[in-house]
Scaffold this motif. Structure first.
Motif, PDB file in Angstrom:
ATOM      1  N   PHE A   1       0.856  -1.184   0.000  1.00 31.04           N
ATOM      2  CA  PHE A   1       0.000   0.000   0.000  1.00 31.04           C
ATOM      3  C   PHE A   1       0.897   1.241   0.000  1.00 31.04           C
ATOM      4  O   PHE A   1       1.957   1.256   0.638  1.00 31.04           O
ATOM      5  N   ALA A   2       0.436   2.301  -0.671  1.00 39.28           N
ATOM      6  CA  ALA A   2       1.109   3.599  -0.598  1.00 39.28           C
ATOM      7  C   ALA A   2       0.640   4.309   0.660  1.00 39.28           C
ATOM      8  O   ALA A   2      -0.523   4.708   0.760  1.00 39.28           O
ATOM      9  N   GLY A   3       1.535   4.449   1.644  1.00 40.97           N
ATOM     10  CA  GLY A   3       1.124   4.952   2.944  1.00 40.97           C
ATOM     11  C   GLY A   3       1.853   6.205   3.388  1.00 40.97           C
ATOM     12  O   GLY A   3       2.817   6.655   2.751  1.00 40.97           O
ATOM     13  N   ILE A   4       1.381   6.764   4.481  1.00 39.01           N
ATOM     14  CA  ILE A   4       2.082   7.823   5.196  1.00 39.01           C
ATOM     15  C   ILE A   4       2.112   7.444   6.671  1.00 39.01           C
ATOM     16  O   ILE A   4       1.299   6.648   7.137  1.00 39.01           O
ATOM     17  N   TRP A   5       3.079   8.019   7.405  1.00 38.14           N
ATOM     18  CA  TRP A   5       3.214   7.690   8.818  1.00 38.14           C
ATOM     19  C   TRP A   5       3.574   8.948   9.602  1.00 38.14           C
ATOM     20  O   TRP A   5       4.015   9.960   9.027  1.00 38.14           O
ATOM     21  N   CYS A   6       3.399   8.892  10.905  1.00 39.51           N
ATOM     22  CA  CYS A   6       3.831   9.983  11.780  1.00 39.51           C
ATOM     23  C   CYS A   6       3.981   9.436  13.190  1.00 39.51           C
ATOM     24  O   CYS A   6       3.554   8.312  13.494  1.00 39.51           O
ATOM     25  N   GLN A   7       4.589  10.228  14.060  1.00 35.85           N
ATOM     26  CA  GLN A   7       4.617   9.929  15.492  1.00 35.85           C
ATOM     27  C   GLN A   7       3.654  10.891  16.174  1.00 35.85           C
ATOM     28  O   GLN A   7       3.686  12.102  15.924  1.00 35.85           O
ATOM     29  N   TRP A   8       2.795  10.357  17.059  1.00 36.84           N
ATOM     30  CA  TRP A   8       1.690  11.168  17.582  1.00 36.84           C
ATOM     31  C   TRP A   8       1.357  10.727  19.000  1.00 36.84           C
ATOM     32  O   TRP A   8       1.425   9.538  19.315  1.00 36.84           O
ATOM     33  N   THR A   9       1.013  11.689  19.838  1.00 35.43           N
ATOM     34  CA  THR A   9       0.591  11.406  21.203  1.00 35.43           C
ATOM     35  C   THR A   9      -0.916  11.576  21.310  1.00 35.43           C
ATOM     36  O   THR A   9      -1.446  12.644  20.974  1.00 35.43           O
ATOM     37  N   SER A  10      -1.601  10.520  21.762  1.00 34.62           N
ATOM     38  CA  SER A  10      -3.058  10.550  21.854  1.00 34.62           C
ATOM     39  C   SER A  10      -3.517   9.378  22.718  1.00 34.62           C
ATOM     40  O   SER A  10      -2.708   8.555  23.156  1.00 34.62           O
ATOM     41  N   VAL A  11      -4.814   9.294  22.934  1.00 33.22           N
ATOM     42  CA  VAL A  11      -5.407   8.149  23.621  1.00 33.22           C
ATOM     43  C   VAL A  11      -5.971   7.221  22.552  1.00 33.22           C
ATOM     44  O   VAL A  11      -7.003   7.499  21.942  1.00 33.22           O
ATOM     45  N   ARG A  12      -5.285   6.126  22.302  1.00 31.24           N
ATOM     46  CA  ARG A  12      -5.723   5.173  21.295  1.00 31.24           C
ATOM     47  C   ARG A  12      -6.653   4.119  21.879  1.00 31.24           C
ATOM     48  O   ARG A  12      -7.542   3.632  21.198  1.00 31.24           O
ATOM     49  N   LYS A  13      -6.395   3.749  23.134  1.00 30.27           N
ATOM     50  CA  LYS A  13      -7.273   2.842  23.866  1.00 30.27           C
ATOM     51  C   LYS A  13      -7.450   3.401  25.257  1.00 30.27           C
ATOM     52  O   LYS A  13      -6.467   3.778  25.906  1.00 30.27           O
ATOM     53  N   LEU A  14      -8.680   3.461  25.714  1.00 34.37           N
ATOM     54  CA  LEU A  14      -8.961   4.109  26.991  1.00 34.37           C
ATOM     55  C   LEU A  14      -8.188   3.464  28.136  1.00 34.37           C
ATOM     56  O   LEU A  14      -7.683   4.154  29.030  1.00 34.37           O
ATOM     57  N   ALA A  15      -8.044   2.143  28.093  1.00 34.85           N
ATOM     58  CA  ALA A  15      -7.358   1.443  29.177  1.00 34.85           C
ATOM     59  C   ALA A  15      -5.872   1.795  29.241  1.00 34.85           C
ATOM     60  O   ALA A  15      -5.257   1.722  30.308  1.00 34.85           O
ATOM     61  N   ASP A  16      -5.287   2.196  28.109  1.00 33.44           N
ATOM     62  CA  ASP A  16      -3.856   2.521  28.058  1.00 33.44           C
ATOM     63  C   ASP A  16      -3.577   3.973  28.419  1.00 33.44           C
ATOM     64  O   ASP A  16      -2.423   4.330  28.721  1.00 33.44           O
ATOM     65  N   GLY A  17      -4.572   4.824  28.347  1.00 40.49           N
ATOM     66  CA  GLY A  17      -4.342   6.236  28.558  1.00 40.49           C
ATOM     67  C   GLY A  17      -3.587   6.849  27.389  1.00 40.49           C
ATOM     68  O   GLY A  17      -3.549   6.295  26.287  1.00 40.49           O
ATOM     69  N   GLU A  18      -2.960   7.983  27.617  1.00 36.38           N
ATOM     70  CA  GLU A  18      -2.242   8.685  26.563  1.00 36.38           C
ATOM     71  C   GLU A  18      -0.924   7.987  26.262  1.00 36.38           C
ATOM     72  O   GLU A  18      -0.146   7.685  27.161  1.00 36.38           O
ATOM     73  N   THR A  19      -0.673   7.716  24.993  1.00 37.27           N
ATOM     74  CA  THR A  19       0.569   7.075  24.553  1.00 37.27           C
ATOM     75  C   THR A  19       1.114   7.805  23.339  1.00 37.27           C
ATOM     76  O   THR A  19       0.383   8.496  22.620  1.00 37.27           O
ATOM     77  N   THR A  20       2.404   7.651  23.116  1.00 34.83           N
ATOM     78  CA  THR A  20       3.050   8.180  21.920  1.00 34.83           C
ATOM     79  C   THR A  20       3.381   7.003  21.014  1.00 34.83           C
ATOM     80  O   THR A  20       4.089   6.077  21.423  1.00 34.83           O
ATOM     81  N   ASP A  21       2.863   7.042  19.791  1.00 35.10           N
ATOM     82  CA  ASP A  21       2.967   5.907  18.878  1.00 35.10           C
ATOM     83  C   ASP A  21       3.434   6.351  17.503  1.00 35.10           C
ATOM     84  O   ASP A  21       3.180   7.487  17.074  1.00 35.10           O
ATOM     85  N   ASP A  22       4.080   5.439  16.785  1.00 34.18           N
ATOM     86  CA  ASP A  22       4.260   5.571  15.347  1.00 34.18           C
ATOM     87  C   ASP A  22       2.983   5.052  14.698  1.00 34.18           C
ATOM     88  O   ASP A  22       2.570   3.907  14.922  1.00 34.18           O
ATOM     89  N   LEU A  23       2.339   5.904  13.890  1.00 34.18           N
ATOM     90  CA  LEU A  23       1.050   5.597  13.283  1.00 34.18           C
ATOM     91  C   LEU A  23       1.176   5.607  11.771  1.00 34.18           C
ATOM     92  O   LEU A  23       2.044   6.288  11.212  1.00 34.18           O
ATOM     93  N   PHE A  24       0.305   4.855  11.094  1.00 38.36           N
ATOM     94  CA  PHE A  24       0.303   4.890   9.630  1.00 38.36           C
ATOM     95  C   PHE A  24      -1.115   4.728   9.099  1.00 38.36           C
ATOM     96  O   PHE A  24      -2.025   4.231   9.770  1.00 38.36           O
ATOM     97  N   GLY A  25      -1.296   5.158   7.872  1.00 37.06           N
ATOM     98  CA  GLY A  25      -2.506   4.915   7.094  1.00 37.06           C
ATOM     99  C   GLY A  25      -2.102   4.816   5.645  1.00 37.06           C
ATOM    100  O   GLY A  25      -0.937   5.042   5.289  1.00 37.06           O
ATOM    101  N   PHE A  26      -3.042   4.489   4.770  1.00 40.60           N
ATOM    102  CA  PHE A  26      -2.684   4.410   3.353  1.00 40.60           C
ATOM    103  C   PHE A  26      -3.759   5.027   2.477  1.00 40.60           C
ATOM    104  O   PHE A  26      -4.913   5.200   2.878  1.00 40.60           O
ATOM    105  N   LEU A  27      -3.336   5.381   1.267  1.00 45.10           N
ATOM    106  CA  LEU A  27      -4.188   6.087   0.330  1.00 45.10           C
ATOM    107  C   LEU A  27      -5.221   5.146  -0.297  1.00 45.10           C
ATOM    108  O   LEU A  27      -4.977   3.954  -0.449  1.00 45.10           O
TER     109      LEU A  27
END
Length: 226
Positions: free
Chosen positions: A130-156
């Motif tokens: 897949f042709a994708g993009i990525w970034c590093q981002w701080t957010s709440v991805r799962k409520l049980a984990d609280g705020e985390t900093t993750d490498d994230l990706f998505g694709f076109l």
């Protein structure tokens, strides 16, 4: 939209096809069911050459779509990469290749339910990207984990070709199969790279059985497209 795919091929094949210089994934096990907000391999640019790493599927959701929500489940499919929100990640530093061996689109059934239909390359080659993009981002991805900093990706995504359109007429992922396409997406000028946002030719895909593991009824399908 594509919210389920598989990567069950050879780790060495990924390294060779994407010309990876550094592999940070360890012993990469087969991944027959990759869902939004879970970890999967990507290839990204690094100072010493391309590297293979694990990242979480789902780019940051634009703030306007998060009002009233405590959790950001992420944007999996990106339709307009030149919009204001995505433009910050359009350069080569944030482009990535997302290896896959199969992907799924939901087929709507007459009773209102849906089932996954799997697609693979029709030429017999197992691997694509897949042709994708990525970034590093701080957010709440799962409520049980609280705020985390993750490498994230998505694709076109793009318009569907004939095979995918028969099941899911609206769209399909942008899939790269040739070495020159991989290089253009990773290193080319933006205007040239975005020319790759097009469907695969008709007959380039075929339907297939679910890879390795059967579809698990009732698994929540997280993630959105923007």
């Amino acid at each position: 939209m594509c919210n389920l795919y598989a990567m069950t091929g050879s780790q060495q094949a990924i390294r060779e096809a994407a010309r990876v210089m550094t592999d940070r994934t360890g012993n990469l096990r087969p991944l027959p069911e990759i869902w939004p907000n879970t970890m999967a391999p990507i290839v990204r640019n690094a100072p010493d050459g391309r590297e293979l790493v694990m990242a979480r599927w789902g780019m940051p959701t634009p703030p306007g779509y998060l009002k009233g929500h405590r959790v950001d489940r992420g944007v999996t499919n990106i339709r307009n990469p030149t919009s204001t929100w995505w433009k910050r990640w359009e350069g080569v530093a944030h482009r990535c290749l997302v290896p896959l061996t199969a992907f799924s689109e939901p087929e709507r059934l007459p009773d209102g339910t849906s089932r996954p239909v799997w697609f693979v390359r029709s030429d017999g080659e197992p691997l694509a990207f897949f042709a994708g993009i990525w970034c590093q981002w701080t957010s709440v991805r799962k409520l049980a984990d609280g705020e985390t900093t993750d490498d994230l990706f998505g694709f076109l995504t793009t318009t569907a070709n004939r095979e995918v359109g028969a099941t899911h007429p609206k769209a399909m992922p942008v899939i790269l199969t040739r070495p020159e396409e991989l290089d253009l997406w990773m290193m080319g000028p933006l205007d040239d790279a975005l020319q790759l946002q097009r469907p695969l030719p008709d007959n380039a895909l075929k339907m297939a059985h679910a890879p390795l593991a059967a579809y698990r009824v009732g698994v929540p399908c997280e993630g959105v497209k923007l």
